[in-house]
Design a protein around this motif. Sequence first.
Motif, PDB file in Angstrom:
ATOM      1  N   ARG A 162      -5.368   6.753   4.504  1.00  0.00           N
ATOM      2  CA  ARG A 162      -4.298   7.411   3.758  1.00  0.00           C
ATOM      3  C   ARG A 162      -4.175   8.877   4.171  1.00  0.00           C
ATOM      4  NH1 ARG A 162      -3.697   8.693  -2.567  1.00  0.00           N
ATOM      5  NH2 ARG A 162      -1.635   9.577  -2.394  1.00  0.00           N
ATOM      6  N   TRP A 186      -2.132  17.771   4.869  1.00  0.00           N
ATOM      7  CA  TRP A 186      -2.413  16.581   4.069  1.00  0.00           C
ATOM      8  C   TRP A 186      -3.844  16.105   4.322  1.00  0.00           C
ATOM      9  CZ3 TRP A 186      -0.110  14.199   0.117  1.00  0.00           C
ATOM     10  CH2 TRP A 186      -0.496  12.901  -0.197  1.00  0.00           C
ATOM     11  N   ASN A 201      -2.121   9.302   7.228  1.00  0.00           N
ATOM     12  CA  ASN A 201      -0.714   8.902   7.136  1.00  0.00           C
ATOM     13  C   ASN A 201      -0.050   9.559   5.931  1.00  0.00           C
ATOM     14  OD1 ASN A 201      -0.640   6.938   9.343  1.00  0.00           O
ATOM     15  ND2 ASN A 201      -2.131   5.860   8.091  1.00  0.00           N
ATOM     16  N   PRO A 204       2.735  11.143   3.374  1.00  0.00           N
ATOM     17  CA  PRO A 204       4.087  10.719   3.018  1.00  0.00           C
ATOM     18  C   PRO A 204       5.141  11.648   3.622  1.00  0.00           C
ATOM     19  CG  PRO A 204       3.023  11.759   1.150  1.00  0.00           C
ATOM     20  CD  PRO A 204       2.002  11.663   2.233  1.00  0.00           C
ATOM     21  N   MET A 208      -9.661   9.838  -1.551  1.00  0.00           N
ATOM     22  CA  MET A 208      -8.620   9.310  -0.697  1.00  0.00           C
ATOM     23  C   MET A 208      -9.276   8.718   0.544  1.00  0.00           C
ATOM     24  SD  MET A 208      -5.495  11.254   1.225  1.00  0.00           S
ATOM     25  CE  MET A 208      -4.557  11.446  -0.246  1.00  0.00           C
ATOM     26  N   SER A 209      -8.746   7.616   0.991  1.00  0.00           N
ATOM     27  CA  SER A 209      -9.298   6.988   2.186  1.00  0.00           C
ATOM     28  C   SER A 209      -8.863   7.738   3.436  1.00  0.00           C
ATOM     29  CB  SER A 209      -8.819   5.546   2.276  1.00  0.00           C
ATOM     30  OG  SER A 209      -7.450   5.500   2.596  1.00  0.00           O
ATOM     31  N   GLU A 235      -7.603  16.852   1.866  1.00  0.00           N
ATOM     32  CA  GLU A 235      -8.365  15.725   1.357  1.00  0.00           C
ATOM     33  C   GLU A 235      -9.778  15.648   1.903  1.00  0.00           C
ATOM     34  OE1 GLU A 235      -7.399  13.980  -1.161  1.00  0.00           O
ATOM     35  OE2 GLU A 235      -5.534  15.096  -1.185  1.00  0.00           O
TER      36      GLU A 235
END
Length: 51
Positions: free
Chosen positions: A5, A18, A8, A10, A1-2, A22
Amino acid sequence: MSKARAANPPKGQCKDCWAHAEDPDIHRQNRGDCQACIACAANRHAGKIVR
């Protein structure tokens, strides 16, 4: 995952959890449940849920 992302999440997701989930460096050394993730969930994410 960048990183963009991860920064930010969801709607309905915790901002801290979140991004934290990651990050491979954080979880690489934990062979089970991550204590920081458990603590955040136990506090019901302390108002960090994206709406």
